[in-house]
Motif scaffolding. Structure first.
Motif, short mmCIF file in Angstrom:
data_model
loop_
_atom_site.label_atom_id
_atom_site.label_comp_id
_atom_site.label_asym_id
_atom_site.label_seq_id
_atom_site.Cartn_x
_atom_site.Cartn_y
_atom_site.Cartn_z
N UNK A 170 0.88 -1.17 0.00
CA UNK A 170 0.00 0.00 0.00
C UNK A 170 0.91 1.20 0.00
N UNK A 171 0.69 2.14 -0.90
CA UNK A 171 1.45 3.38 -0.81
C UNK A 171 0.55 4.54 -1.13
N UNK A 172 0.85 5.68 -0.52
CA UNK A 172 -0.01 6.81 -0.79
C UNK A 172 0.31 8.01 0.08
N UNK A 173 -0.55 9.00 -0.07
CA UNK A 173 -0.43 10.24 0.70
C UNK A 173 -1.43 10.14 1.84
N UNK A 174 -0.95 10.10 3.06
CA UNK A 174 -1.83 9.87 4.20
C UNK A 174 -1.89 11.07 5.13
N UNK A 175 -1.33 12.20 4.70
CA UNK A 175 -1.40 13.40 5.52
C UNK A 175 -1.74 14.61 4.65
N UNK A 176 -2.93 15.14 4.86
CA UNK A 176 -3.43 16.24 4.03
C UNK A 176 -2.65 17.53 4.24
N UNK A 215 6.17 13.85 9.54
CA UNK A 215 5.77 12.55 9.00
C UNK A 215 5.27 11.57 10.06
N UNK A 216 5.13 12.03 11.31
CA UNK A 216 4.73 11.12 12.40
C UNK A 216 3.29 10.62 12.21
N UNK A 243 10.44 13.79 7.16
CA UNK A 243 9.35 14.75 6.96
C UNK A 243 9.61 15.67 5.79
N UNK A 244 8.90 16.79 5.76
CA UNK A 244 8.98 17.69 4.60
C UNK A 244 9.68 19.01 4.91
N UNK A 245 10.17 19.17 6.15
CA UNK A 245 10.65 20.50 6.57
C UNK A 245 11.89 20.96 5.82
#
Lengths: 330, 168
Positions: A170-176, A215-216, A243-245
């Motif tokens: 399963x892969x995807x974007x899980x944080x809006x 990303x937590x 994460x994205x910082x």
């Protein structure tokens, strides 16, 4: 008509969303033979209790005007332990370090033979196996679609609709929140700090955004998928998280010039759980923008199934909770 | 590695099999066979184009097996890089010795950095780079990506690698 006595434990955005949806969908529920009677609502300050059914519209008003649901000095745990009912709707806030009050709440619910439907990720990300075993021992139902991807159906999709398939990954974007920030950075060629500030202004990011942007949150959701779908015994500490910082607008432009967007992608498959920024080809099913969530499920029989939807919001999350409730008692 | 080869067969039955057997016996993976029966050479032989994947060290064995059985090898060329990939790095890319980062990939022998786009907004600010990498095969590409991630970790660089689009 089947009457189900329920409690709502935790009355923040999600708990209130559940109350609103129960009011709004009362007739629909009765049409399918379900009378969901809320006998107790508890928040961190007090509780409203009525064995004949709490008036949810009054409780909603009281919460919004007085900041609490009622004057009864009972905690959620005491409600679960002492009041006779079948279903605990557990919507207390996620605490990823200890499991918060959600963990004892769920354990107590199972010990008393009650079913649990929850949106609270913390206990599941820390103690999934223990909770699932206790639920099973006590013959309780335990449903948690709302913990992953909000309104986007994924757990029930895999367990019910795709039953019979082996799940490869399963892969995807899980944080809006991260998706919003990355999408906006790309659109505006702006820095992470600027777009974080914008999303905080819009209420998309929290004042302390760590949980999302590091990303937590996505890692916790992956752990829930890893445990419930892949039968692993993982906690969020097992996840390789970036994460994205540190993402720069320049890197997004370079990616774009080469036909990619950058997304915070969570990925779970046998022996691998990781969250990190990844290059996604423009036009790929995972390249959704804004606050949307998306997941691609790779299966042996059905091939790849991709779903996208709203990953957060009180009514959206309540949708997942109601769907779990219906699936238990219908 | 992937090899494309032009061979010539005598126009008598059973010749194509002579050419294909060594490839399968040496565990090669035949990708395409184009048999130009209509285009006879001045020597009266029939040209055939083969494409197959085989371990590098077995190629010479195949060529000598062909020659022993009278299959003429006109040309054997290696299609070296099959896989093309891109990866982004963010951080102090230049000051952590970019030459060394690139050399680490190039010195593998199975992958090369073929392009580098760099954006350096200001001194002290982290730079961003997009590297294009070619590799001889999928496995080698994954190995090159892993190697790059290890190097980047040592140098405190953030790596953004592509998703695995194979199964989509």
């Amino acid at each position: 008509m089947k009457t189900i006595r329920a409690s709502i434990i935790g009355f923040g955005a999600v708990g209130q969303g559940v109350a609103e949806v129960l009011l709004q969908k009362d007739e629909n529920l009765k049409n399918i033979g379900l009378d969901i009677k809320v006998v107790a609502v508890a928040d961190s300050k007090g509780a409203a209790i009525d064995p004949n059914g709490v008036d949810l519209s009054k409780v909603l008003i009281k919460k919004r005007t007085e900041g609490t649901v009622g004057s009864e000095k009972l905690t959620g745990l005491e409600v679960i332990t002492n009041i006779d009912h079948e279903l605990v709707i557990e919507t207390t806030p996620t605490d990823i370090d200890t499991g918060g009050v959600g963990l004892p709440n769920m354990l107590a619910a199972f010990e008393h033979g009650r079913d649990v439907v929850t949106s609270n990720k913390g206990p599941l990300a820390l103690k999934y196996r223990e909770l699932a075993e206790i639920a099973k021992e006590n013959g309780s139902n335990f449903k948690f679609e709302a913990t992953v991807g909000g309104a986007m159906p994924i757990i029930n999709l895999i367990r019910d609709v795709l039953a019979g398939n082996d799940i490869i990954s399963i892969e995807g974007i899980l944080n809006g929140t991260c998706n919003y920030i990355l999408t906006r950075m790309m659109e505006e060629q702006a820095s992470y700090e600027q777009m974080l500030a914008e999303s905080q202004e819009l209420g998309i990011a929290e004042t302390d955004p760590t949980y999302d942007v590091e990303g937590i949150d996505a890692a916790c959701k992956l752990v829930i998928l890893a445990n419930s779908i892949f039968d692993m015994d993982a906690t969020y500490k097992n996840v390789d998280v970036t994460g994205i910082t540190k993402i720069t607008p320049e890197s997004l432009m370079l990616a774009q010039d080469d036909g990619f967007v950058v997304k915070l992608i969570g990925e779970v498959k046998k022996d691998l759980i990781r969250v990190g920024p990844r290059l996604v080809p423009v036009g790929h099913p995972l390249a959704v923008g804004g606050t949307l969530n998306v997941a691609s499920v790779q299966t042996d029989l059905a091939g790849t199934v991709t779903i996208t939807g709203r990953g957060a919001g009180s009514i959206e999350t309540a949708s997942a909770i109601i769907s779990d409730v219906i699936s238990i008692y219908r | 590695m992937r090899v494309s080869m032009d061979i010539e067969l005598k126009d008598i039955p059973g010749q194509l099999l002579l050419a294909l057997n060594p490839i399968s016996e040496l565990k090669g993976n035949l990708i395409s066979v184009v048999h130009h029966h209509e285009k006879r050479t001045p020597r009266g032989t029939i040209p055939v184009q083969l494409v197959f994947e085989i371990d590098h060290e077995k190629l010479n064995t195949i060529i000598s097996r062909f020659e022993d059985s009278g299959v003429g090898v006109v040309r054997a060329g290696e299609e070296r890089f099959l896989e093309h990939g891109a990866i982004i790095m963010i951080g102090h890319i230049i000051h952590t010795d970019i030459q060394d980062t690139i050399d680490k990939i190039d010195s593998t022998g199975f992958a090369e950095v073929i392009d580098l786009s760099l954006s350096m907004p200001r001194i002290e600010k982290p730079s961003s780079a997009l590297l294009k990498i070619d590799a001889v095969g999928k496995k080698e590409m994954n190995d090159a990506m892993s190697l790059l991630k290890t190097v980047a970790k040592e140098k405190d660089l953030l790596v953004i690698e592509p998703i695995d689009t194979e199964l989509m």
